[in-house]
Design a protein around this motif. Structure first.
Motif, short mmCIF file in Angstrom:
data_model
loop_
_atom_site.label_atom_id
_atom_site.label_comp_id
_atom_site.label_asym_id
_atom_site.label_seq_id
_atom_site.Cartn_x
_atom_site.Cartn_y
_atom_site.Cartn_z
N ASP A 115 33.23 -14.10 -15.21
CA ASP A 115 32.01 -13.42 -15.65
C ASP A 115 31.03 -13.25 -14.50
OD1 ASP A 115 30.30 -12.31 -17.78
OD2 ASP A 115 29.06 -14.09 -17.36
N ILE A 118 32.05 -10.38 -12.43
CA ILE A 118 31.68 -9.12 -13.09
C ILE A 118 30.19 -8.83 -12.88
CG2 ILE A 118 31.38 -8.02 -15.36
CD1 ILE A 118 33.99 -9.52 -16.20
N GLN A 119 29.37 -9.86 -13.03
CA GLN A 119 27.93 -9.69 -12.80
C GLN A 119 27.67 -9.27 -11.36
OE1 GLN A 119 25.60 -13.09 -14.08
NE2 GLN A 119 26.90 -13.36 -15.87
N GLU A 121 29.62 -7.51 -9.50
CA GLU A 121 29.98 -6.09 -9.40
C GLU A 121 28.92 -5.20 -10.01
OE1 GLU A 121 33.81 -4.57 -10.34
OE2 GLU A 121 34.82 -6.34 -9.55
N ASP A 122 28.20 -5.73 -11.00
CA ASP A 122 27.15 -4.94 -11.65
C ASP A 122 25.85 -4.90 -10.85
OD1 ASP A 122 28.74 -4.19 -13.75
OD2 ASP A 122 28.01 -5.74 -15.12
#
Length: 146
Positions: A115, A118-119, A121-122
């Motif tokens: 997670d 993913i954060q 990448e955001d």
């Protein structure tokens, strides 16, 4: 040509996405931990289920010792002392290692790190990623390492 067509592609569309903007050392360390936790998750899961299956089977044979005499399973009675010792050792090992708790802990840490990636990448800032990664690693060690 329109202005948007001449603008260079954003980092997010390059291989590796936004995470590519993180320092190489941080990216590599996060990926290394993710691999380690993924492998440990698998190892603890296999250890947990195998130890439980072996404990159940060996305990059943030890408990049925007298009932096995004269039947098709009479050859197992020769193994009862060794199986009884094996059950005691495996039970102690299982109690000490706590594979079920370790398995769950490694799964939680692995998922939390996924997670975090993913954060990242955001668009989360490098400092935020680094801080969260250090906190996650510390929590993982406190909960899951001996």
């Amino acid at each position: 040509m329109a202005e948007a067509e001449r603008a260079p592609e954003s980092v997010a569309t390059e291989p590796g996405g936004e995470i590519a903007r993180l320092p190489r050392v941080l990216r590599e360390e996060m990926e290394r931990e993710r691999r380690r936790w993924r492998i440990a998750t698998l190892n603890y899961g296999v250890t947990y289920y195998l130890s439980r299956i072996l404990l159940i089977a060996a305990t059943a044979v030890v408990a049925a010792d007298q009932n096995l005499n004269g039947g098709h399973g009479s050859w197992l009675t020769e193994w009862v002392p060794a199986l009884a010792l094996g059950v005691a050792v495996l039970t102690a090992f299982d109690t000490w290692l706590k594979p079920q708790q370790k398995w769950r802990g490694f799964m939680e840490s692995r998922d939390a790190l996924a997670d975090l990636l993913i954060q990242a990448e955001d668009g989360m800032s490098t400092e935020q990623v680094r801080t969260k990664f250090l906190k996650l690693r510390q929590q993982h060690r406190e909960r899951n390492i001996f």
